[in-house]
Design a protein around this motif. Structure first.
Motif, PDB file in Angstrom:
ATOM      1  N   ASP A  73      56.845  22.719  56.658  1.00  0.00           N
ATOM      2  CA  ASP A  73      58.204  22.432  56.213  1.00  0.00           C
ATOM      3  C   ASP A  73      58.708  23.550  55.293  1.00  0.00           C
ATOM      4  O   ASP A  73      58.004  24.523  55.018  1.00  0.00           O
ATOM      5  CB  ASP A  73      58.294  21.067  55.531  1.00  0.00           C
ATOM      6  CG  ASP A  73      57.422  20.952  54.285  1.00  0.00           C
ATOM      7  OD1 ASP A  73      57.004  21.991  53.727  1.00  0.00           O
ATOM      8  OD2 ASP A  73      57.143  19.818  53.854  1.00  0.00           O
ATOM      9  N   GLU A  74      59.916  23.380  54.808  1.00  0.00           N
ATOM     10  CA  GLU A  74      60.546  24.419  53.987  1.00  0.00           C
ATOM     11  C   GLU A  74      59.737  24.730  52.734  1.00  0.00           C
ATOM     12  O   GLU A  74      59.637  25.892  52.318  1.00  0.00           O
ATOM     13  CB  GLU A  74      61.970  23.989  53.597  1.00  0.00           C
ATOM     14  CG  GLU A  74      62.787  25.072  52.923  1.00  0.00           C
ATOM     15  CD  GLU A  74      63.123  26.226  53.860  1.00  0.00           C
ATOM     16  OE1 GLU A  74      63.132  27.383  53.383  1.00  0.00           O
ATOM     17  OE2 GLU A  74      63.370  25.977  55.039  1.00  0.00           O
ATOM     18  N   ARG A  96      62.986  27.581  61.477  1.00  0.00           N
ATOM     19  CA  ARG A  96      63.864  26.417  61.362  1.00  0.00           C
ATOM     20  C   ARG A  96      65.201  26.744  62.013  1.00  0.00           C
ATOM     21  O   ARG A  96      65.833  27.765  61.705  1.00  0.00           O
ATOM     22  CB  ARG A  96      64.078  26.037  59.902  1.00  0.00           C
ATOM     23  CG  ARG A  96      64.772  24.708  59.684  1.00  0.00           C
ATOM     24  CD  ARG A  96      63.820  23.531  59.890  1.00  0.00           C
ATOM     25  NE  ARG A  96      62.860  23.426  58.815  1.00  0.00           N
ATOM     26  CZ  ARG A  96      61.556  23.593  58.973  1.00  0.00           C
ATOM     27  NH1 ARG A  96      61.060  23.895  60.167  1.00  0.00           N
ATOM     28  NH2 ARG A  96      60.716  23.466  57.963  1.00  0.00           N
TER      29      ARG A  96
END
Length: 295
Positions: free
Chosen positions: A137-138, A163
């Motif tokens: 994830d980020e 992303r």
């Protein structure tokens, strides 16, 4: 089982045959390929290795633990996609590729990772004991990134998309700088995991980069367009008294090309917002004046 698979664990050697040792961990027996072992193991000795279920659904251990593990993120290469299931990633295991579920991939299959693309994943084990790939994830990318410096401005870099959003594409460069590509700075949307060439067009306060996938002005033009652009560069006030409305014979005499060639050439320059024409005058825009042409 969920506390064993996808991790480096220790067990006891309980048996062997011609090809394998058998290592027991918490009552579960794992195969260990003898070709990995330099010095022979003995019954009862300890062995530490990476535990997983191979493609034949047999429990196996390897001394060559991959970088991708439970709670350990690293890049793996996409080797296959299956409609309705997801994509498979090679993390370095001899007989097991890791599936990333369709639920974690873009809704549009055309934006799915292709063969040879790269995904940063860790491993997770579901309630049925199956190993899956978990996309970073980020926060993971923030944790591993380093801020870019001002001297990167206008440099070409290589980056991997991680992303895809309506607002634009997020990437991480090969030097682990975070970057953003606005839709206006690309001709097509790159798929997830694609390794792309980008150009730095801005550096934010936090060290992240604004990037473009479009060529520089001089890279976008060639041939007749480049010749006309060079003429304008050397002309008084960066302008000439010729447009696509000029007579063919006048264009031929001044530029040495046909009117059709001239119209196609200035069409490329207009598309790149390097020139503008009005009232019988073709001239460079501010962008055109600032753009340098390489020989």
């Amino acid at each position: 089982m969920n506390n064993i698979l996808g991790r480096a664990v220790s067990g006891n050697v309980t048996d062997e045959n011609d090809k394998s040792y058998f290592v027991q961990v918490d009552g579960i027996t794992f195969l260990l390929d003898k070709s990995e072992i330099i010095n022979p193991l003995h019954i009862g000795s300890k062995f530490s290795g990476f535990a997983y279920e191979n493609e034949d659904h047999k429990m196996q251990m390897t001394r060559n633990a991959p970088k991708v593990q439970i709670d350990k993120f690293a890049f793996g290469q996409v080797v296959q996609s299956k409609h309705g299931l997801g994509v498979f990633v090679n993390i370095g295991l001899p007989n097991k590729d890791i599936a990333v579920s369709i639920d974690d991939l873009p809704e549009l299959t055309k934006l799915w990772p292709k063969y040879g693309d790269y995904l940063m994943i860790a491993l997770k084990v579901d309630k049925k004991g199956r190993i899956w790939g978990e996309l970073a994830d980020e926060q993971v990318f923030q944790d591993i990134s380093t801020p870019g410096s001002r001297d990167l401005m206008n440099h070409n870099l290589m980056a991997t998309t991680y992303r895809l959003k309506m607002a634009g594409t997020r990437v991480i460069t090969d030097d682990y700088h975070l970057g953003f590509i606005h839709p206006s700075e690309r001709d097509i949307e790159p798929n997830l995991g694609k390794h792309v060439q980008v150009r730095v067009i801005g550096i934010l306060r936090d060290g992240s980069l604004n990037l473009s996938m479009k060529p520089r002005g001089y890279e976008a033009i060639d041939g007749d367009s480049k010749m006309i652009f060079a003429v304008l560069k050397h002309a008084d006030n960066y302008q000439v008294n010729y447009t696509d409305k000029s007579k063919p014979e006048d264009i031929k005499q001044f530029f040495g090309i046909s009117k059709g060639q001239f119209k196609r050439a200035i069409g490329h320059l207009l598309k790149g917002r390097l020139v503008e024409q009005s009232d019988g005058i073709l001239k460079l825009t501010e962008k055109g004046i600032e753009t340098e042409v390489e020989d």
